[in-house]
Scaffold this motif. Structure first.
Motif, PDB file in Angstrom:
ATOM      1  N   PRO A  40      41.116   3.483 -93.944  1.00 56.78           N
ATOM      2  CA  PRO A  40      42.498   3.483 -94.437  1.00 56.78           C
ATOM      3  C   PRO A  40      42.933   2.065 -94.801  1.00 56.78           C
ATOM      4  O   PRO A  40      42.471   1.075 -94.214  1.00 56.78           O
ATOM      5  CB  PRO A  40      43.301   4.023 -93.249  1.00 56.78           C
ATOM      6  N   LEU A  41      43.817   1.958 -95.783  1.00 54.39           N
ATOM      7  CA  LEU A  41      44.337   0.660 -96.171  1.00 54.39           C
ATOM      8  C   LEU A  41      45.208   0.087 -95.066  1.00 54.39           C
ATOM      9  O   LEU A  41      45.920   0.818 -94.374  1.00 54.39           O
ATOM     10  CB  LEU A  41      45.185   0.787 -97.438  1.00 54.39           C
ATOM     11  N   SER A  42      45.139  -1.221 -94.906  1.00 51.11           N
ATOM     12  CA  SER A  42      46.082  -1.879 -94.007  1.00 51.11           C
ATOM     13  C   SER A  42      47.485  -1.777 -94.612  1.00 51.11           C
ATOM     14  O   SER A  42      47.649  -1.510 -95.808  1.00 51.11           O
ATOM     15  CB  SER A  42      45.710  -3.357 -93.841  1.00 51.11           C
ATOM     16  N   ARG A  43      48.490  -1.997 -93.804  1.00 53.15           N
ATOM     17  CA  ARG A  43      49.861  -1.921 -94.299  1.00 53.15           C
ATOM     18  C   ARG A  43      50.117  -2.931 -95.432  1.00 53.15           C
ATOM     19  O   ARG A  43      50.690  -2.560 -96.464  1.00 53.15           O
ATOM     20  CB  ARG A  43      50.830  -2.136 -93.134  1.00 53.15           C
ATOM     21  N   PRO A  44      49.689  -4.206 -95.292  1.00 54.23           N
ATOM     22  CA  PRO A  44      49.892  -5.136 -96.413  1.00 54.23           C
ATOM     23  C   PRO A  44      49.174  -4.682 -97.693  1.00 54.23           C
ATOM     24  O   PRO A  44      49.739  -4.776 -98.784  1.00 54.23           O
ATOM     25  CB  PRO A  44      49.312  -6.455 -95.890  1.00 54.23           C
ATOM     26  N   ASP A  45      47.936  -4.203 -97.549  1.00 51.77           N
ATOM     27  CA  ASP A  45      47.201  -3.739 -98.735  1.00 51.77           C
ATOM     28  C   ASP A  45      47.904  -2.549 -99.385  1.00 51.77           C
ATOM     29  O   ASP A  45      47.974  -2.451-100.617  1.00 51.77           O
ATOM     30  CB  ASP A  45      45.769  -3.348 -98.362  1.00 51.77           C
ATOM     31  N   ALA A  46      48.420  -1.652 -98.553  1.00 47.69           N
ATOM     32  CA  ALA A  46      49.107  -0.474 -99.091  1.00 47.69           C
ATOM     33  C   ALA A  46      50.370  -0.875 -99.852  1.00 47.69           C
ATOM     34  O   ALA A  46      50.625  -0.388-100.957  1.00 47.69           O
ATOM     35  CB  ALA A  46      49.455   0.491 -97.966  1.00 47.69           C
ATOM     36  N   PHE A  47      51.148  -1.797 -99.273  1.00 42.82           N
ATOM     37  CA  PHE A  47      52.373  -2.232 -99.949  1.00 42.82           C
ATOM     38  C   PHE A  47      52.049  -3.007-101.223  1.00 42.82           C
ATOM     39  O   PHE A  47      52.771  -2.899-102.229  1.00 42.82           O
ATOM     40  CB  PHE A  47      53.230  -3.078 -99.004  1.00 42.82           C
TER      41      PHE A  47
END
Length: 202
Positions: free
Chosen positions: A5-12
């Motif tokens: 899963p993408l990290s939160r920073p990568d997702a944003f």
């Protein structure tokens, strides 16, 4: 194996790039800035701010963000591509043919510094072709743009550049047909407007 899963920073940051793609510029800026408050060296978000300022025509702001990005993540391919697009933006607003040619040449020089495996060959060819188009060299632009289309035929950005190249070359019917195919498929407002202007001139 399941993808990680993408990290939160990568997702944003991904959301920021998606917002850019659909012309939601303020939303894109908010996503990138939110990431950088948590991770000041997040390469995709630093590149995103360069792209954001370039997209809205604030080229001095884009240069400031580029300086910040190069200091934080030197030699990052996303930042490098953003710097190439910024050089092309400078070329498009250049006041003289000499300045335009110099800016276009600078874009090609910057592209040479982008790491080869990390920048897809299709994008590399499209950027080279665009630099020649901006410079007014339609014939020189043809081969790299056709190569980009061969490598990634579904890419609408490359196809729109090919439409411009064919129009500049005097192949009006072909250029308008390519632009119409982009107009029929694009969900990007700015891209759609550019395609409409080529396909359906006043």
């Amino acid at each position: 194996l399941m993808p990680r899963p993408l990290s939160r920073p990568d997702a944003f940051s991904r959301l920021g790039w998606l917002a850019l793609a659909i012309d939601r510029l303020s939303l894109a800026e908010r996503h990138f800035e939110a990431v950088l408050r948590v991770d000041p060296e997040h390469a995709a978000s630093l590149a995103g701010l360069v792209a954001f300022e370039t997209r809205r025509g604030h080229l001095s702001g884009a240069e400031d963000h580029l300086t910040r990005a190069n200091a934080a993540v030197p030699n990052d391919p996303q930042v490098c591509v953003a710097s190439v697009r910024l050089a092309l933006a400078h070329a498009k607003v250049a006041e003289t043919p000499q300045e335009r040619a110099a800016r276009a040449s600078d874009a090609r020089d910057r592209l040479e510094t982008c790491s080869e495996p990390a920048v897809p060959a299709s994008l590399r060819s499209a950027l080279v072709g665009e630099s020649f188009l901006v410079e007014g060299q339609a014939l020189a632009a043809r081969a790299p743009l056709d190569h980009a289309e061969t490598l990634l035929p579904s890419n609408l950005e490359s196809r729109l550049l090919r439409a411009r190249q064919r129009l500049d070359e005097g192949r009006v019917a072909t250029g308008r047909a390519l632009a119409m195919s982009v107009l029929a498929r694009s969900h990007d407002d700015a891209q759609g407007d550019a395609a409409r202007a080529m396909a359906l001139p006043d």
